[in-house]
Design a protein around this motif. Structure first.
Motif, mmCIF file in Angstrom:
data_model
loop_
_atom_site.group_PDB
_atom_site.id
_atom_site.type_symbol
_atom_site.label_atom_id
_atom_site.label_comp_id
_atom_site.label_asym_id
_atom_site.label_seq_id
_atom_site.Cartn_x
_atom_site.Cartn_y
_atom_site.Cartn_z
ATOM 1 N N ILE A 96 -32.900 2.612 32.184
ATOM 2 C CA ILE A 96 -33.748 3.498 31.449
ATOM 3 C C ILE A 96 -35.289 3.211 31.882
ATOM 4 C CG2 ILE A 96 -34.687 4.299 29.006
ATOM 5 C CD1 ILE A 96 -31.585 3.330 28.323
ATOM 6 N N LEU A 97 -35.551 1.765 31.638
ATOM 7 C CA LEU A 97 -36.821 1.431 31.762
ATOM 8 C C LEU A 97 -37.384 1.874 32.944
ATOM 9 C CD1 LEU A 97 -38.587 -0.361 29.705
ATOM 10 C CD2 LEU A 97 -37.946 -2.375 30.910
ATOM 11 N N SER A 127 -29.098 10.231 25.306
ATOM 12 C CA SER A 127 -27.758 10.630 25.362
ATOM 13 C C SER A 127 -26.980 10.039 26.683
ATOM 14 C CB SER A 127 -27.041 11.971 25.036
ATOM 15 O OG SER A 127 -26.139 12.079 25.438
ATOM 16 N N ALA A 128 -27.538 10.357 27.637
ATOM 17 C CA ALA A 128 -26.756 10.070 28.940
ATOM 18 C C ALA A 128 -26.953 8.753 29.231
ATOM 19 C CB ALA A 128 -27.631 10.676 30.092
ATOM 20 N N ALA A 129 -27.924 7.875 28.908
ATOM 21 C CA ALA A 129 -28.216 6.333 28.870
ATOM 22 C C ALA A 129 -27.392 5.643 27.763
ATOM 23 C CB ALA A 129 -29.562 6.080 28.645
ATOM 24 N N VAL A 136 -27.149 11.662 35.790
ATOM 25 C CA VAL A 136 -27.882 12.629 34.887
ATOM 26 C C VAL A 136 -29.277 11.893 34.875
ATOM 27 C CG1 VAL A 136 -27.996 13.044 32.616
ATOM 28 C CG2 VAL A 136 -25.883 13.042 33.761
ATOM 29 N N LEU A 137 -29.479 10.821 34.686
ATOM 30 C CA LEU A 137 -30.921 10.345 34.562
ATOM 31 C C LEU A 137 -31.830 10.643 35.624
ATOM 32 C CD1 LEU A 137 -30.226 6.726 33.289
ATOM 33 C CD2 LEU A 137 -30.658 8.946 31.767
ATOM 34 N N SER A 181 -31.328 12.941 37.836
ATOM 35 C CA SER A 181 -31.631 14.504 37.797
ATOM 36 C C SER A 181 -32.685 15.023 36.837
ATOM 37 C CB SER A 181 -30.384 15.412 37.363
ATOM 38 O OG SER A 181 -29.106 15.012 38.304
ATOM 39 N N VAL A 182 -32.538 14.523 35.451
ATOM 40 C CA VAL A 182 -33.567 14.666 34.487
ATOM 41 C C VAL A 182 -34.875 14.408 34.874
ATOM 42 C CG1 VAL A 182 -34.408 14.055 32.348
ATOM 43 C CG2 VAL A 182 -31.937 14.640 32.436
ATOM 44 N N ILE A 183 -35.040 13.254 35.583
ATOM 45 C CA ILE A 183 -36.521 12.823 35.946
ATOM 46 C C ILE A 183 -36.992 13.727 37.164
ATOM 47 C CG2 ILE A 183 -36.277 11.005 37.666
ATOM 48 C CD1 ILE A 183 -37.993 10.767 34.351
ATOM 49 N N VAL A 184 -36.120 14.106 37.823
ATOM 50 C CA VAL A 184 -36.515 15.041 38.984
ATOM 51 C C VAL A 184 -36.900 16.631 38.312
ATOM 52 C CG1 VAL A 184 -35.885 16.399 40.871
ATOM 53 C CG2 VAL A 184 -35.213 13.971 40.707
#
Ligand SMILES: [Zn+2]
Length: 226
Positions: A30-31, A58-60, A77-78, A80-83
Protein backbone atom coordinates in the motif's frame (compact mmCIF):
# COMPACT_ATOMS: atom_id res chain seq x y z
CA UNK A 1 -22.79 -12.90 24.38
CA UNK A 2 -19.97 -15.43 24.37
CA UNK A 3 -16.77 -13.46 23.95
CA UNK A 4 -14.50 -16.45 23.42
CA UNK A 5 -16.78 -17.85 20.74
CA UNK A 6 -16.90 -14.46 19.02
CA UNK A 7 -13.11 -14.15 19.11
CA UNK A 8 -11.97 -17.63 18.29
CA UNK A 9 -14.69 -19.65 16.62
CA UNK A 10 -13.59 -20.79 13.19
CA UNK A 11 -10.05 -19.48 13.62
CA UNK A 12 -7.21 -21.57 12.24
CA UNK A 13 -4.03 -21.47 14.37
CA UNK A 14 -1.73 -22.00 11.45
CA UNK A 15 -3.30 -19.21 9.47
CA UNK A 16 -2.66 -16.71 12.26
CA UNK A 17 1.07 -16.63 11.47
CA UNK A 18 0.25 -16.24 7.79
CA UNK A 19 -2.01 -13.27 8.61
CA UNK A 20 0.96 -11.48 10.12
CA UNK A 21 3.03 -12.11 7.00
CA UNK A 22 0.21 -11.06 4.67
CA UNK A 23 -0.41 -7.89 6.67
CA UNK A 24 3.24 -6.84 6.60
CA UNK A 25 3.43 -7.54 2.87
CA UNK A 26 0.19 -5.65 2.06
CA UNK A 27 1.20 -2.76 4.28
CA UNK A 28 4.41 -2.16 2.33
CA UNK A 29 2.56 -2.70 -0.93
CA UNK A 30 0.00 0.00 0.00
CA UNK A 31 2.82 2.34 0.93
CA UNK A 32 4.49 1.70 -2.43
CA UNK A 33 1.22 2.24 -4.31
CA UNK A 34 0.54 5.51 -2.50
CA UNK A 35 4.09 6.68 -3.23
CA UNK A 36 3.51 5.84 -6.91
CA UNK A 37 0.37 7.99 -6.88
CA UNK A 38 2.67 11.00 -6.47
CA UNK A 39 0.69 12.54 -3.64
CA UNK A 40 2.61 13.87 -0.70
CA UNK A 41 -0.10 13.41 1.91
CA UNK A 42 -3.78 12.93 2.35
CA UNK A 43 -4.88 15.89 4.41
CA UNK A 44 -7.19 17.19 1.72
CA UNK A 45 -8.71 14.84 -0.81
CA UNK A 46 -11.01 15.48 -3.73
CA UNK A 47 -13.97 13.12 -4.04
CA UNK A 48 -12.19 11.39 -6.90
CA UNK A 49 -9.24 10.68 -4.64
CA UNK A 50 -11.51 9.44 -1.86
CA UNK A 51 -13.01 6.98 -4.38
CA UNK A 52 -9.52 5.77 -5.27
CA UNK A 53 -8.57 5.37 -1.62
CA UNK A 54 -11.73 3.38 -0.90
CA UNK A 55 -10.96 1.07 -3.82
CA UNK A 56 -7.41 0.61 -2.61
CA UNK A 57 -8.47 0.07 0.98
CA UNK A 58 -10.74 -2.88 0.37
CA UNK A 59 -8.40 -4.57 -2.11
CA UNK A 60 -5.49 -4.14 0.29
CA UNK A 61 -7.25 -5.09 3.51
CA UNK A 62 -9.21 -8.20 2.55
CA UNK A 63 -6.29 -10.49 1.61
CA UNK A 64 -4.58 -9.69 4.91
CA UNK A 65 -6.90 -12.08 6.73
CA UNK A 66 -8.83 -14.02 4.12
CA UNK A 67 -7.11 -17.25 3.27
CA UNK A 68 -9.05 -17.84 0.08
CA UNK A 69 -7.91 -14.59 -1.50
CA UNK A 70 -4.50 -15.01 -3.16
CA UNK A 71 -2.35 -11.93 -2.61
CA UNK A 72 -1.69 -11.70 -6.33
CA UNK A 73 -5.36 -10.71 -6.96
CA UNK A 74 -4.85 -7.83 -4.65
CA UNK A 75 -1.62 -6.76 -6.32
CA UNK A 76 -3.40 -6.72 -9.69
CA UNK A 77 -6.24 -4.61 -8.27
CA UNK A 78 -3.85 -2.14 -6.63
CA UNK A 79 -1.77 -1.66 -9.76
CA UNK A 80 -4.89 -1.34 -11.93
CA UNK A 81 -6.31 1.33 -9.63
CA UNK A 82 -3.08 3.30 -9.64
CA UNK A 83 -2.77 3.08 -13.45
CA UNK A 84 -6.37 4.30 -13.72
CA UNK A 85 -5.57 7.12 -11.30
CA UNK A 86 -2.55 8.13 -13.39
CA UNK A 87 -4.52 8.05 -16.66
CA UNK A 88 -7.41 10.11 -15.28
CA UNK A 89 -5.04 12.59 -13.64
CA UNK A 90 -3.22 12.96 -16.96
CA UNK A 91 -6.47 13.48 -18.90
CA UNK A 92 -7.64 15.97 -16.27
CA UNK A 93 -4.46 17.99 -16.73
CA UNK A 94 -5.29 18.23 -20.47
CA UNK A 95 -9.01 18.79 -20.32
CA UNK A 96 -11.17 21.12 -18.27
CA UNK A 97 -14.18 18.89 -18.90
CA UNK A 98 -12.51 15.76 -17.51
CA UNK A 99 -11.45 17.73 -14.43
CA UNK A 100 -14.99 18.92 -13.89
CA UNK A 101 -16.45 15.42 -14.23
CA UNK A 102 -14.01 13.78 -11.83
CA UNK A 103 -13.18 16.55 -9.40
CA UNK A 104 -16.07 19.03 -9.58
CA UNK A 105 -15.21 22.68 -9.68
CA UNK A 106 -14.49 25.46 -7.28
CA UNK A 107 -17.43 27.50 -6.08
CA UNK A 108 -17.79 31.08 -4.86
CA UNK A 109 -19.41 30.97 -1.41
CA UNK A 110 -19.03 34.57 -0.26
CA UNK A 111 -18.93 37.60 -2.52
CA UNK A 112 -18.86 41.23 -1.36
CA UNK A 113 -19.73 40.32 2.20
CA UNK A 114 -22.74 38.15 1.36
CA UNK A 115 -23.20 34.42 1.28
CA UNK A 116 -23.80 33.35 -2.33
CA UNK A 117 -26.70 31.01 -2.60
CA UNK A 118 -27.26 30.88 -6.36
CA UNK A 119 -25.95 27.71 -7.90
CA UNK A 120 -25.75 26.22 -4.44
CA UNK A 121 -29.00 24.49 -3.63
CA UNK A 122 -27.57 22.81 -0.58
CA UNK A 123 -29.44 23.85 2.49
CA UNK A 124 -28.53 25.14 5.90
CA UNK A 125 -26.04 22.37 6.43
CA UNK A 126 -23.41 23.52 3.96
CA UNK A 127 -23.95 27.14 4.96
CA UNK A 128 -23.19 26.20 8.58
CA UNK A 129 -20.09 24.34 7.44
CA UNK A 130 -18.82 27.38 5.52
CA UNK A 131 -19.46 29.62 8.49
CA UNK A 132 -17.43 27.23 10.66
CA UNK A 133 -14.59 27.36 8.13
CA UNK A 134 -14.68 31.16 8.15
CA UNK A 135 -14.58 31.20 11.95
CA UNK A 136 -11.57 28.91 11.76
CA UNK A 137 -9.85 31.58 9.70
CA UNK A 138 -10.66 34.20 12.36
CA UNK A 139 -13.33 35.90 10.25
CA UNK A 140 -15.69 37.54 12.73
CA UNK A 141 -18.39 38.64 10.28
CA UNK A 142 -19.12 38.43 6.54
CA UNK A 143 -18.47 42.15 6.06
CA UNK A 144 -14.73 41.39 6.32
CA UNK A 145 -14.83 39.07 3.30
CA UNK A 146 -14.59 40.26 -0.29
CA UNK A 147 -14.43 36.78 -1.80
CA UNK A 148 -14.39 33.24 -0.46
CA UNK A 149 -13.99 30.28 -2.79
CA UNK A 150 -14.59 26.64 -1.92
CA UNK A 151 -11.84 24.66 -3.62
CA UNK A 152 -12.37 21.16 -5.03
CA UNK A 153 -10.44 19.58 -2.16
CA UNK A 154 -12.86 21.16 0.33
CA UNK A 155 -10.58 23.94 1.56
CA UNK A 156 -11.74 27.53 1.65
CA UNK A 157 -9.70 30.34 0.07
CA UNK A 158 -10.48 33.80 1.40
CA UNK A 159 -9.79 37.34 0.18
CA UNK A 160 -10.45 39.91 2.89
CA UNK A 161 -11.30 43.59 2.60
CA UNK A 162 -8.65 46.03 3.74
CA UNK A 163 -9.62 47.53 7.11
CA UNK A 164 -10.93 50.80 5.61
CA UNK A 165 -13.34 48.94 3.29
CA UNK A 166 -14.85 46.56 5.83
CA UNK A 167 -18.65 46.73 5.71
CA UNK A 168 -21.43 45.83 8.09
CA UNK A 169 -21.80 42.07 7.96
CA UNK A 170 -23.41 38.98 9.42
CA UNK A 171 -21.66 37.97 12.67
CA UNK A 172 -20.42 34.37 12.58
CA UNK A 173 -19.62 33.70 16.21
CA UNK A 174 -22.16 32.55 18.79
CA UNK A 175 -23.10 35.35 21.09
CA UNK A 176 -23.62 37.83 18.28
CA UNK A 177 -25.32 35.41 15.89
CA UNK A 178 -28.83 35.46 17.35
CA UNK A 179 -32.21 36.65 16.08
CA UNK A 180 -33.33 40.17 16.96
CA UNK A 181 -36.14 40.58 19.45
CA UNK A 182 -37.41 43.89 18.12
CA UNK A 183 -36.89 46.10 15.06
CA UNK A 184 -36.20 48.96 17.42
CA UNK A 185 -32.81 47.55 18.30
CA UNK A 186 -29.92 49.48 16.81
CA UNK A 187 -29.24 48.25 13.24
CA UNK A 188 -28.20 47.72 10.56
CA UNK A 189 -29.50 44.18 10.41
CA UNK A 190 -28.11 41.16 8.62
CA UNK A 191 -30.07 38.23 7.20
CA UNK A 192 -29.04 35.22 9.28
CA UNK A 193 -28.86 32.99 6.23
CA UNK A 194 -27.21 35.02 3.46
CA UNK A 195 -25.81 38.02 5.29
CA UNK A 196 -27.73 40.55 3.19
CA UNK A 197 -27.82 43.91 5.02
CA UNK A 198 -30.96 45.97 5.74
CA UNK A 199 -30.76 49.33 7.48
CA UNK A 200 -34.42 49.30 8.47
CA UNK A 201 -36.87 46.48 8.97
CA UNK A 202 -40.63 46.92 8.90
CA UNK A 203 -41.12 43.92 11.19
CA UNK A 204 -38.80 41.42 12.80
CA UNK A 205 -39.65 38.56 10.45
CA UNK A 206 -39.37 40.56 7.26
CA UNK A 207 -38.59 38.39 4.20
CA UNK A 208 -35.04 38.76 2.90
CA UNK A 209 -35.07 40.08 -0.70
CA UNK A 210 -31.99 38.06 -1.46
CA UNK A 211 -32.75 34.57 -0.11
CA UNK A 212 -36.33 34.57 1.15
CA UNK A 213 -35.49 33.64 4.75
CA UNK A 214 -37.01 35.57 7.64
CA UNK A 215 -34.49 35.77 10.46
CA UNK A 216 -32.37 38.82 11.21
CA UNK A 217 -29.56 39.61 13.54
CA UNK A 218 -27.67 42.79 14.37
CA UNK A 219 -24.87 43.38 11.85
CA UNK A 220 -21.39 44.23 13.09
CA UNK A 221 -18.46 46.04 11.52
CA UNK A 222 -15.44 45.06 13.57
CA UNK A 223 -11.98 45.11 11.93
CA UNK A 224 -10.10 41.91 11.21
CA UNK A 225 -7.75 40.97 14.04
CA UNK A 226 -4.52 39.38 12.86
ZN1 LIG B 1 -31.01 36.47 3.11
Amino acid sequence: MDMLKMLFEGADKNFIIEIIGRTIFMFFLILLILRLSGRRGVRQLTLFEVAIILGLGSAAGDPMFQEEIPVIYSIIVLFSVIVLYKIITFLASKSELVTRIFEGREMVVVENGEFKIDGNKDSDFSQKEFFAELRNKSIEHLGQVRLAVLEIDGTLSILKYPTENIKYGLPLFPGSYKPILSIHEKGPFACMFCGSIQHKLSHKNQTCDNCGKKEWTIAIKTPFIH
